[in-house]
Design an enzyme around this catalytic site. Structure first.
Site, PDB file in Angstrom:
ATOM      1  N   HIS A  17       0.843  -1.209   0.000  1.00 46.79           N
ATOM      2  CA  HIS A  17       0.000   0.000   0.000  1.00 46.79           C
ATOM      3  C   HIS A  17       0.881   1.264   0.000  1.00 46.79           C
ATOM      4  O   HIS A  17       0.618   2.213  -0.723  1.00 46.79           O
ATOM      5  CB  HIS A  17      -0.888   0.053   1.249  1.00 46.79           C
ATOM      6  CG  HIS A  17      -1.908  -1.042   1.352  1.00 46.79           C
ATOM      7  ND1 HIS A  17      -2.020  -1.861   2.448  1.00 46.79           N
ATOM      8  CD2 HIS A  17      -2.890  -1.445   0.507  1.00 46.79           C
ATOM      9  CE1 HIS A  17      -3.025  -2.713   2.281  1.00 46.79           C
ATOM     10  NE2 HIS A  17      -3.566  -2.490   1.101  1.00 46.79           N
ATOM     11  N   LYS A  41     -15.974  -7.089   4.682  1.00 46.29           N
ATOM     12  CA  LYS A  41     -15.281  -8.107   5.460  1.00 46.29           C
ATOM     13  C   LYS A  41     -15.055  -7.588   6.881  1.00 46.29           C
ATOM     14  O   LYS A  41     -14.868  -6.385   7.079  1.00 46.29           O
ATOM     15  CB  LYS A  41     -13.962  -8.476   4.784  1.00 46.29           C
ATOM     16  CG  LYS A  41     -13.234  -7.319   4.113  1.00 46.29           C
ATOM     17  CD  LYS A  41     -12.090  -7.813   3.246  1.00 46.29           C
ATOM     18  CE  LYS A  41     -11.364  -6.656   2.589  1.00 46.29           C
ATOM     19  NZ  LYS A  41     -10.343  -7.016   1.657  1.00 46.29           N
ATOM     20  N   ARG A  90      -2.356  -5.987  -8.377  1.00 43.80           N
ATOM     21  CA  ARG A  90      -1.255  -6.916  -8.080  1.00 43.80           C
ATOM     22  C   ARG A  90      -1.076  -7.966  -9.176  1.00 43.80           C
ATOM     23  O   ARG A  90      -0.031  -8.135  -9.738  1.00 43.80           O
ATOM     24  CB  ARG A  90      -1.496  -7.618  -6.741  1.00 43.80           C
ATOM     25  CG  ARG A  90      -1.088  -6.796  -5.569  1.00 43.80           C
ATOM     26  CD  ARG A  90      -1.708  -7.298  -4.308  1.00 43.80           C
ATOM     27  NE  ARG A  90      -3.159  -7.159  -4.357  1.00 43.80           N
ATOM     28  CZ  ARG A  90      -3.957  -7.340  -3.342  1.00 43.80           C
ATOM     29  NH1 ARG A  90      -3.478  -7.711  -2.193  1.00 43.80           N
ATOM     30  NH2 ARG A  90      -5.248  -7.172  -3.461  1.00 43.80           N
ATOM     31  N   SER A 128      -2.767  -7.976   3.145  1.00 39.56           N
ATOM     32  CA  SER A 128      -2.903  -7.818   4.598  1.00 39.56           C
ATOM     33  C   SER A 128      -3.213  -9.148   5.286  1.00 39.56           C
ATOM     34  O   SER A 128      -2.729  -9.409   6.391  1.00 39.56           O
ATOM     35  CB  SER A 128      -4.001  -6.799   4.916  1.00 39.56           C
ATOM     36  OG  SER A 128      -3.714  -5.572   4.307  1.00 39.56           O
TER      37      SER A 128
HETATM   38  P1  ADP Z   1      -9.876  -3.596  -0.402  1.00 39.05           P
HETATM   39  O1  ADP Z   1     -10.562  -4.291   0.715  1.00 39.05           O
HETATM   40  O2  ADP Z   1     -10.577  -2.382  -0.906  1.00 39.05           O
HETATM   41  O3  ADP Z   1      -9.378  -4.507  -1.520  1.00 39.05           O
HETATM   42  P2  ADP Z   1      -7.174  -3.374   0.505  1.00 39.05           P
HETATM   43  O4  ADP Z   1      -6.730  -2.656   1.708  1.00 39.05           O
HETATM   44  O5  ADP Z   1      -6.982  -4.855   0.503  1.00 39.05           O
HETATM   45  O6  ADP Z   1      -8.631  -2.952   0.293  1.00 39.05           O
HETATM   46  O7  ADP Z   1      -6.461  -2.771  -0.778  1.00 39.05           O
HETATM   47  C1  ADP Z   1      -6.661  -1.447  -1.184  1.00 39.05           C
HETATM   48  C2  ADP Z   1      -6.049  -1.268  -2.547  1.00 39.05           C
HETATM   49  O8  ADP Z   1      -4.649  -1.514  -2.485  1.00 39.05           O
HETATM   50  C3  ADP Z   1      -6.596  -2.234  -3.615  1.00 39.05           C
HETATM   51  O9  ADP Z   1      -6.637  -1.555  -4.837  1.00 39.05           O
HETATM   52  C4  ADP Z   1      -5.547  -3.316  -3.671  1.00 39.05           C
HETATM   53  O10 ADP Z   1      -5.510  -3.941  -4.937  1.00 39.05           O
HETATM   54  C5  ADP Z   1      -4.281  -2.517  -3.395  1.00 39.05           C
HETATM   55  N1  ADP Z   1      -3.228  -3.340  -2.816  1.00 39.05           N
HETATM   56  C6  ADP Z   1      -3.307  -4.189  -1.777  1.00 39.05           C
HETATM   57  N2  ADP Z   1      -2.129  -4.795  -1.542  1.00 39.05           N
HETATM   58  C7  ADP Z   1      -1.265  -4.320  -2.480  1.00 39.05           C
HETATM   59  C8  ADP Z   1       0.100  -4.589  -2.815  1.00 39.05           C
HETATM   60  N3  ADP Z   1       0.810  -5.481  -2.149  1.00 39.05           N
HETATM   61  N4  ADP Z   1       0.642  -3.907  -3.833  1.00 39.05           N
HETATM   62  C9  ADP Z   1      -0.107  -3.013  -4.527  1.00 39.05           C
HETATM   63  N5  ADP Z   1      -1.392  -2.734  -4.290  1.00 39.05           N
HETATM   64  C10 ADP Z   1      -1.975  -3.379  -3.282  1.00 39.05           C
END
Ligand code: ADP
Length: 162
Positions: A17, A41, A90, A128
């Site tokens: 992130h 979630k 990703r 995460s």
């Molecule tokens: P959500 O529940 O909205 O998917 P996340 O917190 O999991 O929220 O992710 C928010 C954004 O960050 C999403 O667009 C996700 O694809 C991106 N993201 C999550 N992990 C990574 C990573 N390791 N590298 C790049 N982008 C990421």
């Protein structure tokens, strides 16, 4: 002025992130990291904790503001006078859900563009949930998360086990 919103659950924020955040600040005037409060979630950390961790992890990155929100993302984007939504991509597996979301948002708010940043390869497998799982199993997560998150997760799982 280019104002972007980067929404997500960030439960918790990872270096993946943060990589997206840092790179976005190079192409916009202001970036609002928007923490979803009522995520579909269930989350390990409260919205306030998730927000605080991002604030701490981004305190040295210019142009970043961290807020939490509930309700429609497009409403939040408009309320903040932003016109760009940032999402991280990703793998191909992200594509279907992310494009569906972007198309829905485009219907709801045609003036807002979604921009996808492809993750840098060293974080392409990072999410995460995996980080939480490793921390729960006493693994070392320092290479994937900022210090504040490492501390929080280790404390949380240590307290659960004692
Ligand atoms: P959500 O529940 O909205 O998917 P996340 O917190 O999991 O929220 O992710 C928010 C954004 O960050 C999403 O667009 C996700 O694809 C991106 N993201 C999550 N992990 C990574 C990573 N390791 N590298 C790049 N982008 C990421």
């Amino acid at each position: 002025m280019k104002i972007a919103v980067y929404p997500g659950s960030f439960d918790p924020v990872t270096n993946g992130h943060l990589n997206i955040i840092e790179r976005t600040t190079k192409i916009v005037d202001k970036l609002i990291v928007a923490v979803v409060v009522d995520a579909k979630k269930s989350t390990l950390f409260s919205a306030q904790e998730r927000t605080e961790m991002i604030k701490e992890a981004t305190k040295n990155i210019e142009k970043v503001e961290v807020k939490s929100f509930s309700g429609l993302l497009t409403d939040f984007v408009r309320k903040n006078k932003a016109n760009i939504i940032i999402r991280g991509m990703r793998a191909i597996s992200d594509f279907e859900y992310e494009s569906q979301l972007a198309l829905m948002n485009k219907r709801l708010a045609p003036e807002i563009e979604t921009i996808f940043l492809v993750t840098c390869s060293k974080y392409s497998y990072l999410n995460s949930s995996i980080v939480k799982e490793i921390a729960n199993l006493n693994g070392n997560i320092s290479q994937w998360v900022p210090k504040i998150v490492e501390k929080k997760l280790n404390t949380l799982f240590l307290n659960k086990k004692t």
